[in-house]
Each structure stands twice: as structure tokens, then as C-alpha cells.
Scaffold this motif. Sequence first.
Motif: not given
Length: 116
Positions: A7-12, A16-20, A30-33, A52-55
Motif C-alpha cells: 500500500l503506497a500513499f503518494v502525492d498524486d 505515474e513515476a511510482v507506477m513505472k 496496481a489499483t489506484v484510489i 491547503l491539502e495535497i492530493h
Amino acid sequence: MKFKLILAFVDDVKTEAVMKAARECGATGATVITSARGEGINEKKTFFGLALEIHRDVLLFLVEEHCCRRILERIAEVAEFDEKPGTGIAIQLDVEDAIGVAHQIKKLTPFVEEDL
């Protein structure tokens, strides 16, 4: 074949870079939520009372256990988890059983045999 769930919680913006990077290390997908929200040690920043939230995206990778650590470390590197606080986290969980992964096993077998 045994699997683990990453389970990886990453900045949106890094999804794409993490998936690659994960695919290059043996992940088959992967499944992306999307649009998750997280809270850390520090309070949220506000601007005139608006948060101010980062998605964030939550990425769920079902991976073969021999590939898991390599994928986990690569995710952390690409997502810059250790360089900046608040960039996200990744964890791995043991998977007791999984169905619907026969097509992945065929693809993973040569990859895993290479590591053994």
C-alpha cells in the motif's frame, strides 16, 4: 507462489513515476484510489481559513514476495519519502490467499526464478 500487498500513499503528481518504477522492479500492475487525504505530525497549513491539502493517491500492488522489498525501496526512492516529510508512506502486508492472479503467475515465474 506467495504474494504481499504493498500500500503506497503518494502525492498524486508522483503516481505515474511510482507506477513505472514499480513495474520495472517486477510489479505487474496496481489499483489506484484517487483523492485520498492524509494527516501527519504537523498541523495542516491554511490560507485564510481554507485548508491547503495535497492530493494523494493510494496505490495497491499485489506482488510476489521475492520482489516485494525491491519494489518497496524503489517506491520510497521515487516518491522521495525519506527526503521530505509529508510526502507519503508505503507498507507491505502478507496476503494469506489470492484468486484471479493466474495470469500474473505466468508472467512472474521467469522473473522470480531469476532472483532465486
